[in-house]
Motif scaffolding. Structure first.
Motif, PDB file in Angstrom:
ATOM      1  N   PRO A   1      12.380  31.227  15.600  1.00  0.00           N
ATOM      2  CA  PRO A   1      12.459  29.767  15.452  1.00  0.00           C
ATOM      3  C   PRO A   1      11.865  28.998  16.627  1.00  0.00           C
ATOM      4  CG  PRO A   1      14.576  30.608  16.166  1.00  0.00           C
ATOM      5  CD  PRO A   1      13.681  31.806  15.995  1.00  0.00           C
ATOM      6  N   VAL A   2      10.598  29.248  16.911  1.00  0.00           N
ATOM      7  CA  VAL A   2       9.906  28.501  17.965  1.00  0.00           C
ATOM      8  C   VAL A   2       8.465  28.248  17.512  1.00  0.00           C
ATOM      9  CG1 VAL A   2      11.216  29.641  19.824  1.00  0.00           C
ATOM     10  CG2 VAL A   2       8.982  30.547  19.188  1.00  0.00           C
ATOM     11  N   HIS A   3       7.821  27.275  18.155  1.00  0.00           N
ATOM     12  CA  HIS A   3       6.371  27.225  18.089  1.00  0.00           C
ATOM     13  C   HIS A   3       5.849  27.059  19.505  1.00  0.00           C
ATOM     14  CE1 HIS A   3       6.593  22.671  16.765  1.00  0.00           C
ATOM     15  NE2 HIS A   3       7.407  22.946  17.745  1.00  0.00           N
ATOM     16  N   SER A   4       4.588  27.439  19.695  1.00  0.00           N
ATOM     17  CA  SER A   4       4.145  27.731  21.049  1.00  0.00           C
ATOM     18  C   SER A   4       2.705  27.322  21.305  1.00  0.00           C
ATOM     19  CB  SER A   4       4.241  29.246  21.300  1.00  0.00           C
ATOM     20  OG  SER A   4       5.424  29.791  20.754  1.00  0.00           O
TER      21      SER A   4
ATOM     22  N   GLY B   1      -4.370  26.333  22.078  1.00  0.00           N
ATOM     23  CA  GLY B   1      -3.930  27.043  20.883  1.00  0.00           C
ATOM     24  C   GLY B   1      -2.560  26.605  20.395  1.00  0.00           C
ATOM     25  N   TYR B   2      -2.335  26.765  19.109  1.00  0.00           N
ATOM     26  CA  TYR B   2      -1.044  26.500  18.489  1.00  0.00           C
ATOM     27  C   TYR B   2      -0.601  27.772  17.774  1.00  0.00           C
ATOM     28  CZ  TYR B   2       2.620  24.753  15.466  1.00  0.00           C
ATOM     29  OH  TYR B   2       3.832  24.583  14.844  1.00  0.00           O
ATOM     30  N   TYR B   3       0.592  28.233  18.078  1.00  0.00           N
ATOM     31  CA  TYR B   3       1.116  29.456  17.487  1.00  0.00           C
ATOM     32  C   TYR B   3       2.420  29.124  16.772  1.00  0.00           C
ATOM     33  CZ  TYR B   3      -2.024  31.502  20.992  1.00  0.00           C
ATOM     34  OH  TYR B   3      -3.118  31.827  21.758  1.00  0.00           O
ATOM     35  N   ASP B   4       2.437  29.338  15.455  1.00  0.00           N
ATOM     36  CA  ASP B   4       3.646  29.069  14.685  1.00  0.00           C
ATOM     37  C   ASP B   4       4.409  30.370  14.510  1.00  0.00           C
ATOM     38  OD1 ASP B   4       5.614  28.253  13.006  1.00  0.00           O
ATOM     39  OD2 ASP B   4       4.325  28.159  11.229  1.00  0.00           O
ATOM     40  N   LEU B   5       5.437  30.565  15.322  1.00  0.00           N
ATOM     41  CA  LEU B   5       6.163  31.825  15.292  1.00  0.00           C
ATOM     42  C   LEU B   5       7.193  31.880  14.176  1.00  0.00           C
ATOM     43  CD1 LEU B   5       5.477  34.115  17.278  1.00  0.00           C
ATOM     44  CD2 LEU B   5       4.776  31.894  18.121  1.00  0.00           C
ATOM     45  N   ALA B   6       7.428  30.721  13.518  1.00  0.00           N
ATOM     46  CA  ALA B   6       8.346  30.740  12.375  1.00  0.00           C
ATOM     47  C   ALA B   6       7.830  31.747  11.350  1.00  0.00           C
ATOM     48  CB  ALA B   6       8.469  29.352  11.760  1.00  0.00           C
ATOM     49  N   ALA B   7       6.511  31.883  11.296  1.00  0.00           N
ATOM     50  CA  ALA B   7       5.898  32.836  10.375  1.00  0.00           C
ATOM     51  C   ALA B   7       6.356  34.268  10.658  1.00  0.00           C
ATOM     52  CB  ALA B   7       4.374  32.748  10.480  1.00  0.00           C
TER      53      ALA B   7
ATOM     54  N   LEU C   1      11.771  25.696  21.374  1.00  0.00           N
ATOM     55  CA  LEU C   1      12.774  26.001  20.360  1.00  0.00           C
ATOM     56  C   LEU C   1      12.719  24.964  19.248  1.00  0.00           C
ATOM     57  CD1 LEU C   1      15.211  27.801  19.663  1.00  0.00           C
ATOM     58  CD2 LEU C   1      16.632  26.201  20.963  1.00  0.00           C
ATOM     59  N   ARG C   2      12.834  25.436  18.018  1.00  0.00           N
ATOM     60  CA  ARG C   2      12.880  24.491  16.886  1.00  0.00           C
ATOM     61  C   ARG C   2      14.295  24.444  16.345  1.00  0.00           C
ATOM     62  NH1 ARG C   2       8.154  25.313  12.755  1.00  0.00           N
ATOM     63  NH2 ARG C   2       9.280  23.562  11.846  1.00  0.00           N
ATOM     64  N   LEU C   3      15.057  23.501  16.895  1.00  0.00           N
ATOM     65  CA  LEU C   3      16.450  23.367  16.453  1.00  0.00           C
ATOM     66  C   LEU C   3      16.516  23.011  14.977  1.00  0.00           C
ATOM     67  CD1 LEU C   3      18.208  21.563  19.455  1.00  0.00           C
ATOM     68  CD2 LEU C   3      18.391  23.950  18.760  1.00  0.00           C
TER      69      LEU C   3
ATOM     70  N   ALA D   1       5.666  34.579  29.930  1.00  0.00           N
ATOM     71  CA  ALA D   1       6.169  33.828  28.786  1.00  0.00           C
ATOM     72  C   ALA D   1       7.493  33.156  29.131  1.00  0.00           C
ATOM     73  CB  ALA D   1       6.340  34.742  27.573  1.00  0.00           C
ATOM     74  N   ILE D   2       7.625  31.937  28.656  1.00  0.00           N
ATOM     75  CA  ILE D   2       8.851  31.154  28.839  1.00  0.00           C
ATOM     76  C   ILE D   2       9.169  30.430  27.528  1.00  0.00           C
ATOM     77  CG2 ILE D   2       8.635  30.764  31.333  1.00  0.00           C
ATOM     78  CD1 ILE D   2       7.356  28.031  30.605  1.00  0.00           C
ATOM     79  N   ARG D   3      10.423  30.002  27.411  1.00  0.00           N
ATOM     80  CA  ARG D   3      10.854  29.302  26.194  1.00  0.00           C
ATOM     81  C   ARG D   3      11.691  28.106  26.615  1.00  0.00           C
ATOM     82  NH1 ARG D   3      13.327  35.158  24.767  1.00  0.00           N
ATOM     83  NH2 ARG D   3      11.368  36.189  24.207  1.00  0.00           N
ATOM     84  N   VAL D   4      11.302  26.929  26.171  1.00  0.00           N
ATOM     85  CA  VAL D   4      12.075  25.740  26.538  1.00  0.00           C
ATOM     86  C   VAL D   4      12.842  25.204  25.336  1.00  0.00           C
ATOM     87  CG1 VAL D   4      10.617  25.081  28.481  1.00  0.00           C
ATOM     88  CG2 VAL D   4      10.111  24.175  26.203  1.00  0.00           C
ATOM     89  N   GLY D   5      13.807  24.325  25.651  1.00  0.00           N
ATOM     90  CA  GLY D   5      14.732  23.894  24.611  1.00  0.00           C
ATOM     91  C   GLY D   5      14.428  22.545  23.995  1.00  0.00           C
TER      92      GLY D   5
END
Ligand code: OOG
Ligand code: NI
Length: 458
Positions: free
Chosen positions: A107-110, A97-103, A133-135, A72-76
């Motif tokens: 604060p990211v979606h993936s 796939g689309y994963y809405d982690l805000a739920a 990241l969802r700024l 797993a990685i997270r970009v800005g």
């Protein structure tokens, strides 16, 4: 350069996956211990269960097991994600796939970059869960702007990897030496750096908003935050962790232990506390990286998934108990979920790949519809049904995993609307629907199996 002299995408992916695994082993020695533990458990499980070994060999799933990992990685920024889409395409990995982690208050979606066809998956199914990241979910406008400014100043790719991606896109492939160079350059993006790009006060301000924001914004790049091997018996692996000097998190996430594993079960150990050097030469600490193992089962159809989601939700009230109590409660609740391959198949709760056994013979030609023909051939042992492995993720229902490296009880903006279109714009392409992929593999295999035994039909 002709297509013959290009290295296959699967081979580049395989080299990349093992280079990442070596790098992460150097960075996080406990990951090496975890690999040893999982290899031991898998060898023992296969030795104790010859039927499982036989079934996996017949489905061409044994070889991939020892190299199988997800990371797993997270970009800005959208621009970073856009280059990543192209980088992963070199290795035959597409966003699924689309994963809405805000739920889940993050604060990211993936999406998950992974290979999509049966052959590619059987060689090396390496997948990377990739979050953007969802700024826009940062409430404080000043902080939001500061984060955006910091991110605008970094380049997470080496100049050479950018050149090699462009070369791949123009020529349609990479030659041997370029492929190796690509792997060496590509892993640089995911390396850990103990020097933060910001001073301690900036780190603290971002971390106060959400620790994951600090993790993404304050470093030179999207360090790989875990690499997960696949175990065939996660209960045994969890129980053995202390023997290997690893402290697991309390609860195994996902479905309970079953005769027929479904979807994904996961457990992890706590993040390392890393010592960080901040700008201005301040020392500080950050938790980013952790260890995880998973057990994979059959992919579920939308009906199967709906049943799974309903049952898992019903079990949430038991989650504060011990793992043993929680697993017992979960098992009770999941009694409603059929636990044999034949019922899962007949009720269309799970996906299967069909395979003809032997050649067409005159007695197999029957003037029935495909459905009846398939059932008759299955009953006669002329067609085999292999459960299709779930290749995707369950991060929201397993939010415990996502949160395990963030410190305790962080609430986020759960009300934010899903924004798949924005993620797809950043990716530069739509995400692939995982259900459509499994359904396609199933339908295609069914058609080929029937064609083989019955000949082409109308
Ligand atoms: C990703 C968490 C998702 C999984 O196994 O569900 C994941 C992250 O923490 O960045 O890896
Ligand atoms: Ni994971």
């Amino acid at each position: 350069m002709s297509a013959d002299s290009f290295v296959s995408a699967a081979s580049i992916r395989d080299r990349f996956a093992s280079a990442m695994s070596r790098m992460y082993q150097d960075e996080v020695p406990q990951y090496g211990t975890l690999l040893a533990l999982v290899a031991d458990i898998n060898a023992r499980t296969l030795a104790d269960d010859p039927a499982l070994a036989k079934r996996m060999a017949a489905a061409n799933e044994l070889d991939r097991l020892s190299v199988e990992r997800h990371g797993a990685i997270r970009v800005g920024t959208p621009a970073e994600l856009s280059v990543l889409t192209r980088l992963f395409a070199v290795m035959g990995m597409a966003p699924v796939g689309y994963y809405d982690l805000a739920a889940a208050g993050v604060p990211v979606h993936s999406t998950a970059f992974r290979p999509v066809n049966t052959e590619a998956l059987s060689i090396n199914p390496f997948r990377l869960f990739t979050s953007l990241l969802r700024l826009d979910l940062i409430g404080d406008a000043d902080l939001r702007e500061r984060a955006a400014d910091i991110l605008a100043q970094r380049d997470i790719f080496t100049p050479r990897v950018r050149e090699l991606i462009a070369r791949f896109e123009i020529d349609g492939g990479l030659a041997e030496a370029e492929a190796d160079e690509f792997v060496t350059e590509a892993i640089e993006t995911f390396r850990w750096h103990e020097n933060a790009t910001v001073d301690y006060a900036t780190y603290e301000a971002l971390a106060a908003e959400h620790r994951l924001i600090a993790d993404v914004v304050c470093f030179r790049g999207p360090h790989i935050n875990h690499l997960t091997p696949r175990t065939l018996d996660i209960d045994a692996a969890q129980a053995a962790m202390p023997e290997y000097g690893i402290t697991p998190k309390a609860i195994i996430e996902g479905p309970p232990q079953r005769a027929v594993p479904i979807l994904l079960r996961q457990t992890s150990f706590k993040a390392l506390e890393e010592s960080i050097r901040f700008a201005g030469d301040t020392e500080g600490r950050h938790t980013a990286r952790f260890g995880e193992i998973e057990q994979r089962g059959v992919a579920l159809t939308p009906d199967g998934r709906a049943l799974y989601d309903r049952l898992l939700a019903a079990a949430q009230t038991y989650k504060s108990s011990s793992n043993a109590d929680y697993q017992a409660a979960l098992a009770g609740i999941f009694e409603e979920f059929p636990d044999d391959l034949e019922t899962l198949r007949r009720r269309e709760l799970a996906y299967f790949r069909y395979e003809a056994v032997g050649e067409a013979t005159s007695d197999t030609a029957a003037p029935t519809d495909d459905h009846s023909a398939l059932e008759a051939l299955l009953a006669a042992g002329r067609i085999k049904a292999h459960p299709i492995v779930y290749e995707d993720f369950l991060p929201v229902s397993a939010a415990g995993i996502f949160q395990s490296n963030l410190g305790n009880g962080e609430a986020g903006n759960g009300a934010a609307a899903a924004s798949q279109a924005a993620l797809e714009e950043a990716l530069g392409r739509p995400v692939i629907d995982p259900f459509a992929l499994y359904a396609e593999i199933e339908a295609e295999s069914k058609r080929i199996a029937l064609d083989t035994l019955l000949g082409p039909r109308a």
